[in-house]
Design a protein around this motif. Sequence first.
Motif, PDB file in Angstrom:
ATOM      1  N   ILE A  41       0.820  -1.275   0.184  1.00  0.00           N
ATOM      2  CA  ILE A  41      -0.101  -0.037  -0.146  1.00  0.00           C
ATOM      3  C   ILE A  41       0.945   1.276   0.095  1.00  0.00           C
ATOM      4  O   ILE A  41       0.321   2.234  -0.051  1.00  0.00           O
ATOM      5  CB  ILE A  41      -1.081  -0.100   1.160  1.00  0.00           C
ATOM      6  CG1 ILE A  41      -0.332  -0.275   2.471  1.00  0.00           C
ATOM      7  CG2 ILE A  41      -2.121  -0.974   0.964  1.00  0.00           C
ATOM      8  CD1 ILE A  41      -1.382   0.077   3.800  1.00  0.00           C
ATOM      9  N   GLU A  42       2.099   1.007   0.192  1.00  0.00           N
ATOM     10  CA  GLU A  42       3.070   2.219   0.080  1.00  0.00           C
ATOM     11  C   GLU A  42       2.603   3.475   1.193  1.00  0.00           C
ATOM     12  O   GLU A  42       2.573   4.675   0.592  1.00  0.00           O
ATOM     13  CB  GLU A  42       3.433   2.760  -1.393  1.00  0.00           C
ATOM     14  CG  GLU A  42       4.119   1.914  -2.138  1.00  0.00           C
ATOM     15  CD  GLU A  42       4.437   2.148  -3.491  1.00  0.00           C
ATOM     16  OE1 GLU A  42       4.083   3.362  -3.989  1.00  0.00           O
ATOM     17  OE2 GLU A  42       5.215   1.464  -4.086  1.00  0.00           O
ATOM     18  N   ILE A  43       2.332   3.025   2.296  1.00  0.00           N
ATOM     19  CA  ILE A  43       1.885   4.008   3.226  1.00  0.00           C
ATOM     20  C   ILE A  43       2.979   4.062   4.431  1.00  0.00           C
ATOM     21  O   ILE A  43       3.593   3.150   4.704  1.00  0.00           O
ATOM     22  CB  ILE A  43       0.628   3.647   4.059  1.00  0.00           C
ATOM     23  CG1 ILE A  43      -0.233   3.731   2.893  1.00  0.00           C
ATOM     24  CG2 ILE A  43       0.473   4.688   5.012  1.00  0.00           C
ATOM     25  CD1 ILE A  43      -0.750   4.961   2.245  1.00  0.00           C
ATOM     26  N   CYS A  51       1.116   7.062  21.143  1.00  0.00           N
ATOM     27  CA  CYS A  51       0.210   6.704  20.361  1.00  0.00           C
ATOM     28  C   CYS A  51       0.576   5.699  19.677  1.00  0.00           C
ATOM     29  O   CYS A  51       1.695   5.373  19.296  1.00  0.00           O
ATOM     30  CB  CYS A  51      -0.460   7.654  19.316  1.00  0.00           C
ATOM     31  SG  CYS A  51      -0.905   9.277  20.089  1.00  0.00           S
ATOM     32  N   TYR A  52      -0.313   4.566  18.967  1.00  0.00           N
ATOM     33  CA  TYR A  52      -0.070   3.768  18.051  1.00  0.00           C
ATOM     34  C   TYR A  52      -0.867   3.523  16.858  1.00  0.00           C
ATOM     35  O   TYR A  52      -2.101   4.043  17.045  1.00  0.00           O
ATOM     36  CB  TYR A  52       0.013   2.425  18.783  1.00  0.00           C
ATOM     37  CG  TYR A  52      -1.234   1.652  19.064  1.00  0.00           C
ATOM     38  CD1 TYR A  52      -1.742   0.546  18.054  1.00  0.00           C
ATOM     39  CD2 TYR A  52      -2.034   2.103  20.020  1.00  0.00           C
ATOM     40  CE1 TYR A  52      -2.881  -0.007  18.425  1.00  0.00           C
ATOM     41  CE2 TYR A  52      -3.259   1.408  20.270  1.00  0.00           C
ATOM     42  CZ  TYR A  52      -3.825   0.455  19.378  1.00  0.00           C
ATOM     43  OH  TYR A  52      -4.998  -0.197  19.601  1.00  0.00           O
ATOM     44  N   GLY A  53      -0.655   2.846  15.893  1.00  0.00           N
ATOM     45  CA  GLY A  53      -1.688   3.006  14.554  1.00  0.00           C
ATOM     46  C   GLY A  53      -2.046   1.421  14.665  1.00  0.00           C
ATOM     47  O   GLY A  53      -1.290   0.583  15.049  1.00  0.00           O
ATOM     48  N   ARG A  54      -3.362   1.268  14.205  1.00  0.00           N
ATOM     49  CA  ARG A  54      -3.846  -0.092  13.948  1.00  0.00           C
ATOM     50  C   ARG A  54      -4.217  -0.326  12.365  1.00  0.00           C
ATOM     51  O   ARG A  54      -5.052   0.461  12.064  1.00  0.00           O
ATOM     52  CB  ARG A  54      -4.800  -0.463  14.858  1.00  0.00           C
ATOM     53  CG  ARG A  54      -5.393  -1.780  14.744  1.00  0.00           C
ATOM     54  CD  ARG A  54      -6.391  -1.912  15.907  1.00  0.00           C
ATOM     55  NE  ARG A  54      -6.986  -3.257  15.877  1.00  0.00           N
ATOM     56  CZ  ARG A  54      -8.105  -3.640  15.362  1.00  0.00           C
ATOM     57  NH1 ARG A  54      -8.805  -2.694  14.918  1.00  0.00           N
ATOM     58  NH2 ARG A  54      -8.598  -4.597  15.041  1.00  0.00           N
ATOM     59  N   GLY A  80       9.230   2.463   9.053  1.00  0.00           N
ATOM     60  CA  GLY A  80       9.133   1.668   7.868  1.00  0.00           C
ATOM     61  C   GLY A  80       7.740   1.992   6.960  1.00  0.00           C
ATOM     62  O   GLY A  80       6.849   2.435   7.492  1.00  0.00           O
ATOM     63  N   GLU A  81       7.570   1.035   6.062  1.00  0.00           N
ATOM     64  CA  GLU A  81       6.104   1.240   5.038  1.00  0.00           C
ATOM     65  C   GLU A  81       5.503   0.109   6.044  1.00  0.00           C
ATOM     66  O   GLU A  81       5.613  -0.631   6.492  1.00  0.00           O
ATOM     67  CB  GLU A  81       6.513   0.372   3.933  1.00  0.00           C
ATOM     68  CG  GLU A  81       5.385   0.192   3.052  1.00  0.00           C
ATOM     69  CD  GLU A  81       5.405  -0.184   1.696  1.00  0.00           C
ATOM     70  OE1 GLU A  81       4.490  -0.292   0.818  1.00  0.00           O
ATOM     71  OE2 GLU A  81       6.638  -0.551   1.173  1.00  0.00           O
ATOM     72  N   VAL A  82       4.269   0.596   6.117  1.00  0.00           N
ATOM     73  CA  VAL A  82       3.016  -0.019   6.945  1.00  0.00           C
ATOM     74  C   VAL A  82       2.554  -1.200   6.110  1.00  0.00           C
ATOM     75  O   VAL A  82       2.363  -1.300   4.767  1.00  0.00           O
ATOM     76  CB  VAL A  82       1.964   0.692   7.205  1.00  0.00           C
ATOM     77  CG1 VAL A  82       0.786  -0.024   7.821  1.00  0.00           C
ATOM     78  CG2 VAL A  82       2.559   1.975   8.135  1.00  0.00           C
TER      79      VAL A  82
END
Length: 82
Positions: A41-43, A51-54, A80-82
Amino acid sequence: PFVKFARLLSPYRGTPESAEVDLYAVAPDTIDPGTQKLIPIEIWVQLPRWCYGRVAPHSGLALCAGVHVQAGAVDHDYRGEV
């Protein structure tokens, strides 16, 4: 019999009140039944400290197409890339 992915849009919120953004594949691809595949997905994200992402399955894909995300939490210091 298979699921097609095609990048149509950049990540976006479905509504102004959405808590999440929808992500898209960077190139057309397919997943055959009973198989797994990494779909880029190149994100890249930079999250605030504490905080954290999910990354979670989209309800429509999970329910209608059986596509499930096997990713998990993204730590605030990951670059890095997700």
